[in-house]
Design an enzyme around this catalytic site. Structure first.
Site, PDB file in Angstrom:
ATOM      1  CE1 TYR A 216     124.161  58.315  50.715  1.00 44.90           C
ATOM      2  CE2 TYR A 216     125.631  58.376  48.827  1.00 44.90           C
ATOM      3  CZ  TYR A 216     125.446  58.301  50.189  1.00 44.90           C
ATOM      4  OH  TYR A 216     126.534  58.204  51.010  1.00 44.90           O
TER       5      TYR A 216
ATOM      6  CE  LYS B 126     116.062  57.673  64.927  1.00 44.79           C
ATOM      7  NZ  LYS B 126     116.649  57.368  66.248  1.00 44.79           N
TER       8      LYS B 126
ATOM      9  CG  ASP C 268     119.395  55.569  67.643  1.00 42.84           C
ATOM     10  OD1 ASP C 268     118.902  54.521  67.183  1.00 42.84           O
ATOM     11  OD2 ASP C 268     118.785  56.317  68.434  1.00 42.84           O
TER      12      ASP C 268
ATOM     13  CG  ASP D  45     133.384  55.108  56.170  1.00 43.40           C
ATOM     14  OD1 ASP D  45     133.318  54.368  55.168  1.00 43.40           O
ATOM     15  OD2 ASP D  45     133.906  56.243  56.154  1.00 43.40           O
TER      16      ASP D  45
HETATM   17  C1  IPM Z   1     131.281  55.325  49.591  1.00 46.28           C
HETATM   18  C2  IPM Z   1     131.585  56.783  49.447  1.00 46.28           C
HETATM   19  C3  IPM Z   1     130.608  57.375  48.436  1.00 46.28           C
HETATM   20  C4  IPM Z   1     129.221  57.230  49.022  1.00 46.28           C
HETATM   21  C5  IPM Z   1     130.892  58.814  48.025  1.00 46.28           C
HETATM   22  C6  IPM Z   1     132.303  58.995  47.540  1.00 46.28           C
HETATM   23  C7  IPM Z   1     129.918  59.294  47.010  1.00 46.28           C
HETATM   24  O1  IPM Z   1     131.550  57.414  50.684  1.00 46.28           O
HETATM   25  O2  IPM Z   1     131.362  54.600  48.582  1.00 46.28           O
HETATM   26  O3  IPM Z   1     130.959  54.897  50.702  1.00 46.28           O
HETATM   27  O4  IPM Z   1     128.781  58.069  49.809  1.00 46.28           O
HETATM   28  O5  IPM Z   1     128.555  56.251  48.675  1.00 46.28           O
HETATM   29 MG    MG Z   2     131.297  56.074  52.312  1.00 45.77          MG
END
Ligand code: IPM
Ligand code: MG
Length: 353
Positions: A142, A188, A220, A248
């Site tokens: 990031y 990974k 994975d 997620d």
């Molecule tokens: C999260 C979101 C953020 C990330 C985005 C909105 C920048 O997906 O908090 O998981 O990727 O960290």
């Molecule tokens: Mg996210």
């Protein structure tokens, strides 16, 4: 009486609706458990861009730094998707995390018994799931440099230093000590040099926590195992990008992404936010699920303010309300006695505190 300053960032989309409910709950908890909260609003995201041409105004950073904690809703929306990257709402959030140095992101994925049917997985697979994803939040791909793009190429750099891995590993092992004493570090390492270093450092840190069992898993495989047998996990420790994806995925075990809170800690200040986004498609309709934000407020009381009783009361109220059959639209098909608006859900939870 103890007094705390809370910076509030409502943000975009459903942000304001869900944060208003969390504030409502916090005020009631404060009254009941004898402390005072001062809330101050700050701008971030698309709304901040619209009003100030900057998705993260300096006052917001200063406000968060001066507060005991930050409560945050959500940011972003199609409206701002075509802006240059540094002006986009998401860049505001990333800069805020970086400015506050919150390197540790806690994303619990817990399955409520009342909502077993809401999961897309079989109830027997998800029943009892209680995972904590510990995601490194201000490093990795990031933020790594060099990064950029021209007409023909785009590139980012996934980079971790020993120090960066060490500090997040300590946090994960400490968290595991208070839970089921298992850490699964996800990387990974069969392909990436950065992951090799990650794995070595985590194994080194593990020696300081003999009571915690460490396992290592390729990302994975971890993505597959989360669906195959999620109960094998307690704490999942991983880097920024893998943590974004796996958290997620883990959230869906619980049936709705609208249920799960998060805490970003370890730095100069802390941010508490639902893990879901701004859901522009349902913004303003009053049907958003405020539970993730209310649970984030509870995490704030627990981790930043040390108001444990109040935090427990909120968590228990959420559970009771779900037990009693109150549902927002996202989970309306699963044992609903009453389908609630966002505001009504806040009020019912308030009643049980
Ligand atoms: C999260 C979101 C953020 C990330 C985005 C909105 C920048 O997906 O908090 O998981 O990727 O960290
Ligand atoms: Mg996210």
């Amino acid at each position: 009486m103890k007094t705390y300053k809370i910076a509030v960032i409502k943000g975009d989309g459903i942000g304001p609706e869900i944060v208003n409910e969390a504030i409502k709950i916090l005020k009631i908890a404060a009254q009941k458990f004898n402390f005072t909260l001062h809330f101050e609003d700050f701008l971030m995201g698309g709304i901040a861009y619209d009003l100030t041409q900057n998705p993260l105004p300096d006052e917001t950073i200063a406000g968060c730094l001066e507060s005991d904690a930050t409560l945050f809703g959500a940011i972003g929306g199609e409206k701002w998707d075509n802006l240059p990257r540094e002006l986009r709402p998401e860049s505001g959030l990333l800069r805020l995390r970086k400015s506050l140095e919150v390197f540790a992101n806690f994303r619990p994925a817990k399955v409520y018994n009342e909502l077993l049917e809401a999961s897309t997985l079989k109830p027997e697979i998800v029943q009892g799931v209680d995972i904590l994803v510990v995601r490194e939040l201000i490093g990795g791909i990031y933020f790594g440099t060099p990064k950029g793009r021209d007409k023909n190429r785009g590139y980012n750099t996934m980079i971790y230093s020993v120090e960066e891995v060490k500090r997040i590993a300590h946090i994960a092992f400490k968290a595991a000590q208070k839970r089921s004493k298992k850490v699964c570090s996800v990387d990974k390492a069969n392909v990436l040099d950065v992951s090799q270093l990650w794995r070595e450092v985590v194994s080194e840190v593990a020696k300081e926590y003999p009571d915690v069992e460490l396992s290592n898993m390729y990302v994975d495989n971890a993505a597959m195992q989360l669906i195959r047998n999620p109960k094998q996990f307690d704490v999942i420790l991983t880097g920024n990008l893998f943590g974004d994806i796996l958290s997620d995925e883990a959230s869906m075990l619980s049936g709705s992404i609208g249920l799960l809170p998060s805490a970003s800690i370890g730095g100069k200040a802390a941010i508490y936010e639902p893990i879901h986004g701004s859901a522009p498609d349902i913004a303003g309709l009053g049907i958003a699920n405020p539970i993730a934000t209310i649970a984030s407020a509870a995490m704030m009381l627990r981790y930043s303010l040390g108001e444990i009783e109040a935090a427990d009361a909120i968590d228990n109220a959420i559970e009771t309300v779900l037990k009693e059959g109150y549902r927002t639209k996202d989970i309306a098909n699963f044992g609903a006695k009453e389908v609630c608006s966002c505001e009504r859900m806040g009020s019912v939870i308030a009643e049980y505190i």
